[in-house]
Write a protein that holds these residues in place. Structure first.
Motif, PDB file in Angstrom:
ATOM      1  N   SER A 195      58.333  27.945  23.350  1.00  0.00           N
ATOM      2  CA  SER A 195      58.594  28.845  24.479  1.00  0.00           C
ATOM      3  C   SER A 195      58.165  28.183  25.781  1.00  0.00           C
ATOM      4  O   SER A 195      57.401  27.206  25.796  1.00  0.00           O
ATOM      5  CB  SER A 195      57.851  30.167  24.281  1.00  0.00           C
ATOM      6  OG  SER A 195      56.449  29.979  24.412  1.00  0.00           O
ATOM      7  N   SER A 196      58.668  28.759  26.868  1.00  0.00           N
ATOM      8  CA  SER A 196      58.317  28.208  28.185  1.00  0.00           C
ATOM      9  C   SER A 196      56.814  28.298  28.428  1.00  0.00           C
ATOM     10  O   SER A 196      56.220  27.416  29.066  1.00  0.00           O
ATOM     11  CB  SER A 196      59.087  28.942  29.283  1.00  0.00           C
ATOM     12  OG  SER A 196      58.813  30.339  29.235  1.00  0.00           O
ATOM     13  N   GLU A 197      56.183  29.389  27.912  1.00  0.00           N
ATOM     14  CA  GLU A 197      54.731  29.523  28.062  1.00  0.00           C
ATOM     15  C   GLU A 197      54.010  28.424  27.279  1.00  0.00           C
ATOM     16  O   GLU A 197      52.978  27.915  27.712  1.00  0.00           O
ATOM     17  CB  GLU A 197      54.274  30.903  27.586  1.00  0.00           C
ATOM     18  CG  GLU A 197      54.604  32.046  28.528  1.00  0.00           C
ATOM     19  CD  GLU A 197      53.805  31.949  29.820  1.00  0.00           C
ATOM     20  OE1 GLU A 197      52.699  31.371  29.793  1.00  0.00           O
ATOM     21  OE2 GLU A 197      54.295  32.434  30.850  1.00  0.00           O
ATOM     22  N   TRP A 198      54.555  28.070  26.109  1.00  0.00           N
ATOM     23  CA  TRP A 198      53.970  27.003  25.287  1.00  0.00           C
ATOM     24  C   TRP A 198      53.926  25.701  26.080  1.00  0.00           C
ATOM     25  O   TRP A 198      52.925  25.002  26.127  1.00  0.00           O
ATOM     26  CB  TRP A 198      54.806  26.859  24.026  1.00  0.00           C
ATOM     27  CG  TRP A 198      54.180  26.073  22.897  1.00  0.00           C
ATOM     28  CD1 TRP A 198      53.555  26.580  21.811  1.00  0.00           C
ATOM     29  CD2 TRP A 198      54.167  24.651  22.750  1.00  0.00           C
ATOM     30  NE1 TRP A 198      53.131  25.557  20.987  1.00  0.00           N
ATOM     31  CE2 TRP A 198      53.494  24.355  21.557  1.00  0.00           C
ATOM     32  CE3 TRP A 198      54.648  23.587  23.526  1.00  0.00           C
ATOM     33  CZ2 TRP A 198      53.286  23.055  21.104  1.00  0.00           C
ATOM     34  CZ3 TRP A 198      54.440  22.288  23.080  1.00  0.00           C
ATOM     35  CH2 TRP A 198      53.769  22.024  21.875  1.00  0.00           C
ATOM     36  N   GLU A 205      57.605  21.371  32.031  1.00  0.00           N
ATOM     37  CA  GLU A 205      58.748  22.237  32.251  1.00  0.00           C
ATOM     38  C   GLU A 205      59.573  22.280  30.955  1.00  0.00           C
ATOM     39  O   GLU A 205      59.373  21.463  30.041  1.00  0.00           O
ATOM     40  CB  GLU A 205      59.611  21.720  33.403  1.00  0.00           C
ATOM     41  CG  GLU A 205      58.899  21.674  34.741  1.00  0.00           C
ATOM     42  CD  GLU A 205      58.478  23.054  35.239  1.00  0.00           C
ATOM     43  OE1 GLU A 205      59.168  24.042  34.870  1.00  0.00           O
ATOM     44  OE2 GLU A 205      57.487  23.139  35.977  1.00  0.00           O
ATOM     45  N   ASP A 206      60.508  23.229  30.866  1.00  0.00           N
ATOM     46  CA  ASP A 206      61.273  23.425  29.633  1.00  0.00           C
ATOM     47  C   ASP A 206      61.974  22.156  29.156  1.00  0.00           C
ATOM     48  O   ASP A 206      61.969  21.821  27.976  1.00  0.00           O
ATOM     49  CB  ASP A 206      62.309  24.535  29.819  1.00  0.00           C
ATOM     50  CG  ASP A 206      61.659  25.917  29.732  1.00  0.00           C
ATOM     51  OD1 ASP A 206      60.524  25.986  29.244  1.00  0.00           O
ATOM     52  OD2 ASP A 206      62.293  26.895  30.148  1.00  0.00           O
ATOM     53  N   GLU A 207      62.620  21.443  30.092  1.00  0.00           N
ATOM     54  CA  GLU A 207      63.440  20.305  29.707  1.00  0.00           C
ATOM     55  C   GLU A 207      62.621  19.040  29.444  1.00  0.00           C
ATOM     56  O   GLU A 207      63.171  18.014  29.014  1.00  0.00           O
ATOM     57  CB  GLU A 207      64.481  20.014  30.802  1.00  0.00           C
ATOM     58  CG  GLU A 207      63.907  19.557  32.134  1.00  0.00           C
ATOM     59  CD  GLU A 207      63.439  20.711  33.021  1.00  0.00           C
ATOM     60  OE1 GLU A 207      63.004  20.456  34.147  1.00  0.00           O
ATOM     61  OE2 GLU A 207      63.524  21.885  32.558  1.00  0.00           O
ATOM     62  N   GLU A 208      61.307  19.081  29.668  1.00  0.00           N
ATOM     63  CA  GLU A 208      60.505  17.869  29.552  1.00  0.00           C
ATOM     64  C   GLU A 208      60.038  17.596  28.126  1.00  0.00           C
ATOM     65  O   GLU A 208      59.530  16.506  27.845  1.00  0.00           O
ATOM     66  CB  GLU A 208      59.276  17.951  30.468  1.00  0.00           C
ATOM     67  CG  GLU A 208      59.622  17.891  31.941  1.00  0.00           C
ATOM     68  CD  GLU A 208      58.377  17.867  32.811  1.00  0.00           C
ATOM     69  OE1 GLU A 208      57.925  16.770  33.170  1.00  0.00           O
ATOM     70  OE2 GLU A 208      57.835  18.964  33.107  1.00  0.00           O
ATOM     71  N   LEU A 209      60.138  18.553  27.235  1.00  0.00           N
ATOM     72  CA  LEU A 209      59.698  18.356  25.860  1.00  0.00           C
ATOM     73  C   LEU A 209      60.855  18.586  24.907  1.00  0.00           C
ATOM     74  O   LEU A 209      61.609  19.561  25.038  1.00  0.00           O
ATOM     75  CB  LEU A 209      58.545  19.315  25.511  1.00  0.00           C
ATOM     76  CG  LEU A 209      57.176  18.989  26.119  1.00  0.00           C
ATOM     77  CD1 LEU A 209      56.166  20.052  25.714  1.00  0.00           C
ATOM     78  CD2 LEU A 209      56.675  17.616  25.686  1.00  0.00           C
ATOM     79  N   ILE A 210      60.996  17.703  23.929  1.00  0.00           N
ATOM     80  CA  ILE A 210      62.046  17.833  22.931  1.00  0.00           C
ATOM     81  C   ILE A 210      61.619  18.858  21.890  1.00  0.00           C
ATOM     82  O   ILE A 210      60.468  18.858  21.425  1.00  0.00           O
ATOM     83  CB  ILE A 210      62.309  16.479  22.238  1.00  0.00           C
ATOM     84  CG1 ILE A 210      62.731  15.439  23.281  1.00  0.00           C
ATOM     85  CG2 ILE A 210      63.358  16.610  21.144  1.00  0.00           C
ATOM     86  CD1 ILE A 210      62.863  14.044  22.712  1.00  0.00           C
TER      87      ILE A 210
END
Length: 782
Positions: A195-198, A205-210
């Motif tokens: 999740s975005s909170e994770w 940011e959301d797109e920075e982690l696979i």
């Protein structure tokens, strides 16, 4: 397919079929419209059908419409469609009818509600068509479809959707409120949802982690990897809850402590196929834990320091009380031995009286310090026994009356009629509290009175247990209000009282602790220059009169009984004064005595002589009493042949249980009473003594003198009262001075006997003789 869907399709089919029939009907002549086919369709349709006049009156209805509305055909034909249309839907229906009449539309479809004959609501879909006859007459042909089930289904769907929406909103709010990061792991594909909170928790940011499980393990702290992996396997295989604290690498390359909790989903074969969980930032908690560890370590060190200080204090008090009580034992013991001499002069007796009085006062101070130390160490235990409460109160009144009268005070003692006479509690501690409080009241009161009132409260319904309330009131100086809150603290005195009469400030602190040990409470109320009230209560057991057996003293021990063999007693004592005191006491009674001045010598003397009993001092040079006791008990013959009585002046931390556990049979504390020591020896060795009581004292030399209660009436009532009061408080000096006032001529045997009693501090016998009512045959005593 559901019933609802089936009905709907049938309705749509018939409606469409009717449209075709209606279209065909409008295109042919009137004769065709009156044909049998049309009538059959109208009557047998699965939907409601009606012919309605322009003004709304029913002209013709089929049986399905009757079923929908609950009316019979004859009842419907008397009504208009407006009569059964729900008021809220009527306006919309009439608006469409108007458009149809104006030619704006050819037909319309409208969902609305009918009010059935029984008052219930039914949802219908109406499809009216305007029909114009050749004679220019107009009417409506209307298809009415019952859509109640569909409406109910739609309403339920709406409610379900609304509930799901609210649940989703609450879930989102809960997630945001808890600041937890949600993750989901598909074990078959390895894909993960973070999740975005994770991600935000770790600075991404959301797109920075696979979204892959490798992402999680790539940022997991290396030291936590094996532990987390083991917990996951344990969860998959044993279904143990997955709840682990670990560290994840933040975007800033700093590791963040998180709490990771999850639960897997298993297939029918028991294989985990999915795992869903959440993480929570616990970095602040970990910092608090670290701070708490520091604080706990500091507290542990402080506790150790406090315990070390307390141990040092205990050891200091232990040593000091030993050093103080050892010489006090000799001082008080030899003073009592000297007072037994009959050839002393009056001035010599006065000197001895002063030594004994001052020694006892010093011993009281030592005992007070010991009591408060024992209380702090929770080392005091109550000695519960049965006794006569009335006798205690009476003896206290007699003891304190002379002191109160010397100050011109009234002394008033009052026992409520319900107060039991025979009770069970610690007699010594109760007397100690009462003497302390009453003595304080007299000491700090210059005019007026001091009173003691005793009442009873019931504790249980059985009647064998009650609460006694003691109320001591005086008209003295009083205590300032600011001092009342700390008046029970040790070594604390009110400034007002301290200036008036200095003391050690222990009496009230000890009294409070003793009262609480006896199951009660104590409180003080006071007003300056008006007086003080001290009230305390204790819980006691009552004893029936027929079950109370008082322990009557036999008198003073003179010697061993003639038929007794002389037991051999070993004295092991390094202090010469106390050694000589023990030797004097035991020799006078008739025991054979051998002596040792250290533990090593005591063991050697025991091996050589095998004494019947040994009095073992616990602190001696070369080898102490503990080691000597262990040595003697270590010999096969030393287990049962010799009684060992330990003696020590250390009354603080060397308690009876410790000494008894070393192999001793009994225990005495310095300074000791001669009678206590001799009775312990008699108990363990089974010897018998000759006792000297009043009759034996008065019958020596065969000089008989018959005395009744009238014998002392040669003296005035005031003299007898003063003698009783002086004897009550053990004031030997005043007793001897009063006895010297007795005439020589007629009272010489009585006078000599009473002087002898006073010389030996047998004040109880003097009190008994004053109260004696029966005839006593006694003789003079030299």
């Amino acid at each position: 397919m559901s019933n609802f869907e089936t009905s709907r399709e049938q309705g749509e089919y018939l409606s469409d079929h009717f449209k075709a029939v209606r279209k065909h009907m409008f295109e042919v002549d009137e004769g065709l419209r009156e044909s049998g086919l049309f009538k059959t369709l109208f009557e047998e349709a699965a939907v409601g059908m009606a012919q309605v006049a322009i003004h709304g009156k029913w002209l013709k209805v089929n049986r399905q419409l009757c079923a929908i509305t609950g009316y019979s055909d004859s009842e419907l034909l008397k009504l208009s469609f407006q009569d059964i249309t729900h008021p809220d839907d009527l306006e919309a229906d009439l608006e469409q009818v108007l458009r149809l009449l104006m030619g704006e539309i050819n037909s319309y479809s409208l969902e609305k509600r009918y009010i059935r004959r029984d008052g219930t609501i039914v949802w219908v879909n109406i499809k009216p068509t305007l029909v114009k006859e050749a004679d220019n007459s107009e009417y409506f042909i209307t298809v009415i479809e019952d859509i109640s089930q569909r409406k109910k289904f739609e309403a339920n769907q709406k409610l379900n959707y609304q509930a799901l929406s609210e649940l989703a909103q609450r879930y989102q709010l809960a997630i945001k409120g808890s600041q937890d990061g949600i993750w989901d792991w598909n074990l078959k594909t390895g894909d993960c949802y973070f999740s975005s909170e994770w991600k935000k928790m770790l600075g991404y940011e959301d797109e920075e982690l696979i979204n892959n499980i490798d992402t999680f393990f790539s940022i997991l702290h290396p030291e936590d990897y094996s532990r987390v992996e083991a917990r996951i396997k344990e969860h998959f295989q044993k279904h143990v809850p997955f709840d682990v604290e670990c560290r994840l690498r933040h975007k800033n390359n700093q590791y963040l402590w998180i709490r990771n909790r999850a639960r897997a989903v298993w297939d029918e074969s028991g294989n985990a196929i999915r795992m869903t969980g959440c993480i929570r930032d616990i970095e602040d908690w970990k910092n608090v834990e670290a701070d708490l560890r520091i604080v706990n370590n500091q507290l542990a060190l402080a506790k150790e320091s406090a315990e070390a200080a307390n141990k040092a204090k205990s050891e200091f008090l232990s040593k000091m009380t030993h050093e103080l009580r050892t010489p006090m034992n000799a001082i008080l013991g030899f003073t009592q031995v000297l007072q037994r001499q009959s050839n002393l002069k009056q001035r010599q007796r006065q000197y001895l009286d002063t030594i004994l009085r001052c020694g006892n006062h010093l011993l009281d101070l030592i005992n007070d310090v010991l009591d408060i130390s024992r209380i702090e160490a929770a080392a005091i235990q109550l000695n519960i026994k049965e006794f006569d409460l009335y006798e205690i109160i009476d003896s206290l009144e007699q003891m304190l009356r002379m002191k109160s009268q010397s100050k011109g005070l009234q002394l008033k003692f009052e026992l409520d009629k319900d107060v039991p006479q025979y009770i069970r509690t610690d007699e010594v501690r109760l007397r100690q509290v009462l003497i302390n409080l009453l003595d304080n009241a007299i000491k700090f009161t210059d005019a007026g009175y001091v009173s003691l009132e005793v009442t009873k409260n019931i504790v249980n319904n059985r009647g064998d247990c009650c609460r006694l309330v003691f109320r001591i009131q005086d008209t003295g100086k009083g205590i300032p209000e600011e001092d009342l809150s700390r008046i029970f603290d040790a070594f604390v005195q009110s400034k007002n009282i301290q200036e008036y009469s200095p003391g050690n400030g222990l009496g009230l602190a000890i009294s409070k602790s003793l009262v609480e040990m006896m199951g009660g409470d104590i409180k003080i109320t006071s007003s300056l220059d008006e007086g003080t009230i001290v009230e305390f209560d204790i819980v006691v057991s009552t004893v029936a009169k027929d079950k109370f057996f008082p322990c009557l003293p036999k008198g003073k021990i003179v010697s061993l009984a003639p038929e007794e063999d002389k037991p051999l007693i070993l004295i092991a004592e390094d202090n010469w004064d106390n050694h000589q005191l023990l030797l004097e006491i035991l020799s006078q009674v008739g025991f054979e005595v051998i002596q040792a001045y250290n533990g090593k010598e005591a063991v050697e003397k025991w091996q050589k002589y095998k004494p019947n009993l040994a009095i073992m001092d616990m602190r001696m040079p070369i080898m102490d009493g503990y080691q000597a006791t262990a040595k003697i008990r270590g010999f096969a013959e030393g287990k049962n042949t010799t009684i060992l009585i330990a003696q020590t002046a250390n009354a603080f931390n060397e308690d009876k249980k410790l000494i008894m556990s070393l192999g001793c049979d009994d225990f005495i504390s310095k300074p000791f009473q001669q009678e206590v020591l001799l009775k312990k020896i008699a108990y363990h060795l089974g010897v018998k003594y000759i006792y000297r009581n009043e009759q034996q004292d008065l019958s020596s030399n065969n000089c008989h003198y018959l005395v009744t209660s009238e014998s002392l009436k040669v003296m005035s009532a005031q003299w007898r009262s003063l003698l009783f009061q002086a004897a009550s408080i053990c004031n030997q000096k005043v007793v001897l001075e009063l006895l010297m006032e007795m005439p020589e001529a007629n009272s010489n045997p009585m006078k000599n006997y009473l002087i002898n009693l006073a010389d030996n501090f047998d004040f109880n016998k003097i009190l008994n003789l004053i109260k004696l009512s029966e005839v006593v045959d006694f003789s003079s005593h030299n």
